[in-house]
Design a protein around this motif. Structure first.
Motif, PDB file in Angstrom:
ATOM      1  N   GLY A 125       1.429  -1.070  -0.303  1.00  0.00           N
ATOM      2  CA  GLY A 125      -0.080  -0.165   0.194  1.00  0.00           C
ATOM      3  C   GLY A 125       1.090   0.973   0.211  1.00  0.00           C
ATOM      4  N   ASP A 126       0.533   1.936   0.235  1.00  0.00           N
ATOM      5  CA  ASP A 126       1.294   3.450   0.733  1.00  0.00           C
ATOM      6  C   ASP A 126       2.747   3.268   2.026  1.00  0.00           C
ATOM      7  OD1 ASP A 126      -0.406   5.061  -0.718  1.00  0.00           O
ATOM      8  OD2 ASP A 126      -2.301   5.664   0.214  1.00  0.00           O
ATOM      9  N   ALA A 127       3.240   4.322   1.984  1.00  0.00           N
ATOM     10  CA  ALA A 127       4.217   3.642   3.440  1.00  0.00           C
ATOM     11  C   ALA A 127       3.552   4.999   4.043  1.00  0.00           C
ATOM     12  CB  ALA A 127       5.781   5.367   2.348  1.00  0.00           C
ATOM     13  N   ARG A 128       4.529   4.425   5.363  1.00  0.00           N
ATOM     14  CA  ARG A 128       4.245   4.990   6.119  1.00  0.00           C
ATOM     15  C   ARG A 128       4.532   7.240   6.788  1.00  0.00           C
ATOM     16  NH1 ARG A 128       6.011  -0.025   8.893  1.00  0.00           N
ATOM     17  NH2 ARG A 128       8.049   1.526   9.478  1.00  0.00           N
ATOM     18  N   PRO A 129       3.510   7.704   6.936  1.00  0.00           N
ATOM     19  CA  PRO A 129       3.642   9.380   7.121  1.00  0.00           C
ATOM     20  C   PRO A 129       4.759   9.197   8.175  1.00  0.00           C
ATOM     21  CG  PRO A 129       1.356   8.610   7.572  1.00  0.00           C
ATOM     22  CD  PRO A 129       1.804   7.397   7.281  1.00  0.00           C
ATOM     23  N   ARG A 130       6.116   9.738   7.478  1.00  0.00           N
ATOM     24  CA  ARG A 130       7.302  10.547   8.026  1.00  0.00           C
ATOM     25  C   ARG A 130       7.516  11.520   7.938  1.00  0.00           C
ATOM     26  NH1 ARG A 130      11.668   5.351   6.203  1.00  0.00           N
ATOM     27  NH2 ARG A 130      11.079   5.965   4.027  1.00  0.00           N
ATOM     28  N   ILE A 131       8.403  11.995   8.845  1.00  0.00           N
ATOM     29  CA  ILE A 131       9.467  13.163   8.869  1.00  0.00           C
ATOM     30  C   ILE A 131      11.497  12.729   8.861  1.00  0.00           C
ATOM     31  CG2 ILE A 131       9.829  15.578   9.620  1.00  0.00           C
ATOM     32  CD1 ILE A 131       7.023  15.898  10.202  1.00  0.00           C
ATOM     33  N   PRO A 132      11.917  12.299   7.858  1.00  0.00           N
ATOM     34  CA  PRO A 132      13.165  12.132   8.215  1.00  0.00           C
ATOM     35  C   PRO A 132      14.064  13.627   8.276  1.00  0.00           C
ATOM     36  CG  PRO A 132      12.757  11.865   6.019  1.00  0.00           C
ATOM     37  CD  PRO A 132      11.073  11.975   6.863  1.00  0.00           C
ATOM     38  N   MET A 133      14.796  13.447   9.182  1.00  0.00           N
ATOM     39  CA  MET A 133      15.761  14.665   9.211  1.00  0.00           C
ATOM     40  C   MET A 133      17.297  14.363   9.698  1.00  0.00           C
ATOM     41  SD  MET A 133      13.510  16.150  12.297  1.00  0.00           S
ATOM     42  CE  MET A 133      14.743  17.869  13.043  1.00  0.00           C
ATOM     43  N   GLU A 134      17.855  15.775   9.007  1.00  0.00           N
ATOM     44  CA  GLU A 134      19.280  15.298   9.900  1.00  0.00           C
ATOM     45  C   GLU A 134      19.407  15.176  11.318  1.00  0.00           C
ATOM     46  OE1 GLU A 134      22.234  14.548   8.570  1.00  0.00           O
ATOM     47  OE2 GLU A 134      20.739  14.572   6.637  1.00  0.00           O
ATOM     48  N   ARG A 135      20.107  14.247  12.155  1.00  0.00           N
ATOM     49  CA  ARG A 135      19.809  14.397  13.477  1.00  0.00           C
ATOM     50  C   ARG A 135      21.400  14.337  13.779  1.00  0.00           C
ATOM     51  NH1 ARG A 135      15.667   9.397  15.313  1.00  0.00           N
ATOM     52  NH2 ARG A 135      14.165   9.877  13.716  1.00  0.00           N
ATOM     53  N   GLY A 136      21.483  14.708  15.301  1.00  0.00           N
ATOM     54  CA  GLY A 136      22.922  14.872  15.759  1.00  0.00           C
ATOM     55  C   GLY A 136      22.926  16.340  15.782  1.00  0.00           C
ATOM     56  N   ILE A 137      24.308  16.276  15.482  1.00  0.00           N
ATOM     57  CA  ILE A 137      24.940  17.915  15.726  1.00  0.00           C
ATOM     58  C   ILE A 137      24.508  18.283  14.372  1.00  0.00           C
ATOM     59  CG2 ILE A 137      26.377  19.408  15.376  1.00  0.00           C
ATOM     60  CD1 ILE A 137      27.771  18.269  18.245  1.00  0.00           C
ATOM     61  N   PHE A 138      23.889  18.944  13.575  1.00  0.00           N
ATOM     62  CA  PHE A 138      24.145  20.163  12.601  1.00  0.00           C
ATOM     63  C   PHE A 138      23.932  21.515  12.173  1.00  0.00           C
ATOM     64  CE2 PHE A 138      21.556  21.104   8.864  1.00  0.00           C
ATOM     65  CZ  PHE A 138      21.922  19.549   8.069  1.00  0.00           C
ATOM     66  N   ALA A 139      25.336  21.815  11.534  1.00  0.00           N
ATOM     67  CA  ALA A 139      25.301  22.646  10.982  1.00  0.00           C
ATOM     68  C   ALA A 139      25.155  23.655  10.074  1.00  0.00           C
ATOM     69  CB  ALA A 139      27.211  23.210  11.459  1.00  0.00           C
ATOM     70  N   LEU A 140      24.843  24.955   9.918  1.00  0.00           N
ATOM     71  CA  LEU A 140      24.237  25.688   9.388  1.00  0.00           C
ATOM     72  C   LEU A 140      24.489  26.582   9.360  1.00  0.00           C
ATOM     73  CD1 LEU A 140      20.180  25.687   9.141  1.00  0.00           C
ATOM     74  CD2 LEU A 140      20.891  24.420   8.042  1.00  0.00           C
ATOM     75  N   GLU A 141      25.380  27.411   7.633  1.00  0.00           N
ATOM     76  CA  GLU A 141      25.813  28.853   7.618  1.00  0.00           C
ATOM     77  C   GLU A 141      24.678  29.278   7.742  1.00  0.00           C
ATOM     78  OE1 GLU A 141      28.843  28.500   4.335  1.00  0.00           O
ATOM     79  OE2 GLU A 141      28.564  26.376   4.156  1.00  0.00           O
ATOM     80  N   ALA A 142      25.572  31.164   8.180  1.00  0.00           N
ATOM     81  CA  ALA A 142      24.890  32.202   8.539  1.00  0.00           C
ATOM     82  C   ALA A 142      23.933  32.324   7.188  1.00  0.00           C
ATOM     83  CB  ALA A 142      25.785  33.349   8.705  1.00  0.00           C
ATOM     84  N   SER A 143      23.640  31.936   5.782  1.00  0.00           N
ATOM     85  CA  SER A 143      23.574  32.223   4.632  1.00  0.00           C
ATOM     86  C   SER A 143      22.593  31.162   4.340  1.00  0.00           C
ATOM     87  CB  SER A 143      24.787  32.420   3.348  1.00  0.00           C
ATOM     88  OG  SER A 143      25.268  31.337   3.385  1.00  0.00           O
ATOM     89  N   ALA A 144      22.375  30.369   4.964  1.00  0.00           N
ATOM     90  CA  ALA A 144      21.912  29.199   4.408  1.00  0.00           C
ATOM     91  C   ALA A 144      19.926  29.517   4.656  1.00  0.00           C
ATOM     92  CB  ALA A 144      21.502  28.581   5.405  1.00  0.00           C
ATOM     93  N   THR A 145      19.074  29.092   3.386  1.00  0.00           N
ATOM     94  CA  THR A 145      17.914  29.907   3.940  1.00  0.00           C
ATOM     95  C   THR A 145      17.178  28.991   4.882  1.00  0.00           C
ATOM     96  OG1 THR A 145      17.485  28.117   2.587  1.00  0.00           O
ATOM     97  CG2 THR A 145      17.984  30.119   1.885  1.00  0.00           C
ATOM     98  N   GLY A 146      17.606  27.808   5.330  1.00  0.00           N
ATOM     99  CA  GLY A 146      16.637  27.250   6.482  1.00  0.00           C
ATOM    100  C   GLY A 146      17.317  25.795   6.806  1.00  0.00           C
ATOM    101  N   TYR A 147      16.472  25.026   7.761  1.00  0.00           N
ATOM    102  CA  TYR A 147      16.787  23.280   7.884  1.00  0.00           C
ATOM    103  C   TYR A 147      16.482  22.532   6.771  1.00  0.00           C
ATOM    104  CZ  TYR A 147      18.272  19.694  10.836  1.00  0.00           C
ATOM    105  OH  TYR A 147      18.284  18.389  11.602  1.00  0.00           O
ATOM    106  N   PRO A 148      17.006  21.770   6.884  1.00  0.00           N
ATOM    107  CA  PRO A 148      16.261  20.960   5.574  1.00  0.00           C
ATOM    108  C   PRO A 148      15.877  19.537   6.183  1.00  0.00           C
ATOM    109  CG  PRO A 148      18.519  19.881   5.660  1.00  0.00           C
ATOM    110  CD  PRO A 148      18.459  21.663   6.683  1.00  0.00           C
ATOM    111  N   VAL A 149      14.196  19.793   6.416  1.00  0.00           N
ATOM    112  CA  VAL A 149      12.920  18.674   6.655  1.00  0.00           C
ATOM    113  C   VAL A 149      12.480  17.660   5.337  1.00  0.00           C
ATOM    114  CG1 VAL A 149      11.388  18.139   7.716  1.00  0.00           C
ATOM    115  CG2 VAL A 149      12.812  19.766   8.170  1.00  0.00           C
TER     116      VAL A 149
END
Length: 169
Positions: A125-149
């Motif tokens: 059938g369908d896949a289970r609903p989920r939100i995968p994202m980076e875990r642990g320490i994740f650095a974003l540069e100051a110019s980044a537009t956001g956090y990937p989810v």
């Protein structure tokens, strides 16, 4: 139990003085006694596939004998349990897809061959609903537009964030 009684020997030998009894251990013919999943509308994520055999088999023998249509990634990467009588593998499958898994040409540890191929068919059938994202320490540069989810099968979600002061890190 093997029992011999009342036998007379050829060439004038005397009959057995007493009944002879010998306990025997026998094994069933090799067959696939159970397989799963065996239904439709199976969630496509982390699907647990399992096959149970009537007699012990080796891991190499199962890996050579198991095939699927369409091909399933990591189908041959499973493991044996129950003293070689169960084969298990967990894998992700495509959604809304009919799979046919066949075990054919298998021999057990006693040299018995599978009399006929066993095919299991199921539909995901369908896949289970989920939100995968980076875990642990994740650095974003100051110019980044956001956090990937990433999301799967989720129409809407809410995010709450809090700034952590540098002296608290």
């Amino acid at each position: 139990t093997l029992t011999c009684e009342g036998l007379t020997g050829a060439g004038g030998n005397l009959p057995l003085a007493q009944t002879y009894t010998l306990p025997l251990g026998v094994r069933p013919a090799l067959e696939v006694t159970a397989a799963s999943p065996a239904s439709n509308d199976v969630a496509a994520d982390e699907v647990a596939l399992s096959f149970t055999f009537s007699t012990p088999v080796t891991l190499d023998a199962v890996r050579k004998a198991i095939k699927s249509e369409p091909p399933i990634a990591n189908l041959e990467a499973g493991y044996l349990g129950d003293e070689g009588r169960e084969y298990h593998v967990t894998t992700d499958l495509d959604t809304q897809t009919t799979y046919k898994i066949t075990v054919d040409g298998l021999s057990d540890t006693f040299g018995q061959k599978l009399a006929k191929a066993k095919t299991v068919e199921f539909k995901t059938g369908d896949a289970r609903p989920r939100i995968p994202m980076e875990r642990g320490i994740f650095a974003l540069e100051a110019s980044a537009t956001g956090y990937p989810v990433w999301t799967r099968s989720i129409g809407k979600y809410e995010v709450e964030c809090a700034q952590i002061p540098k002296d608290r890190l």
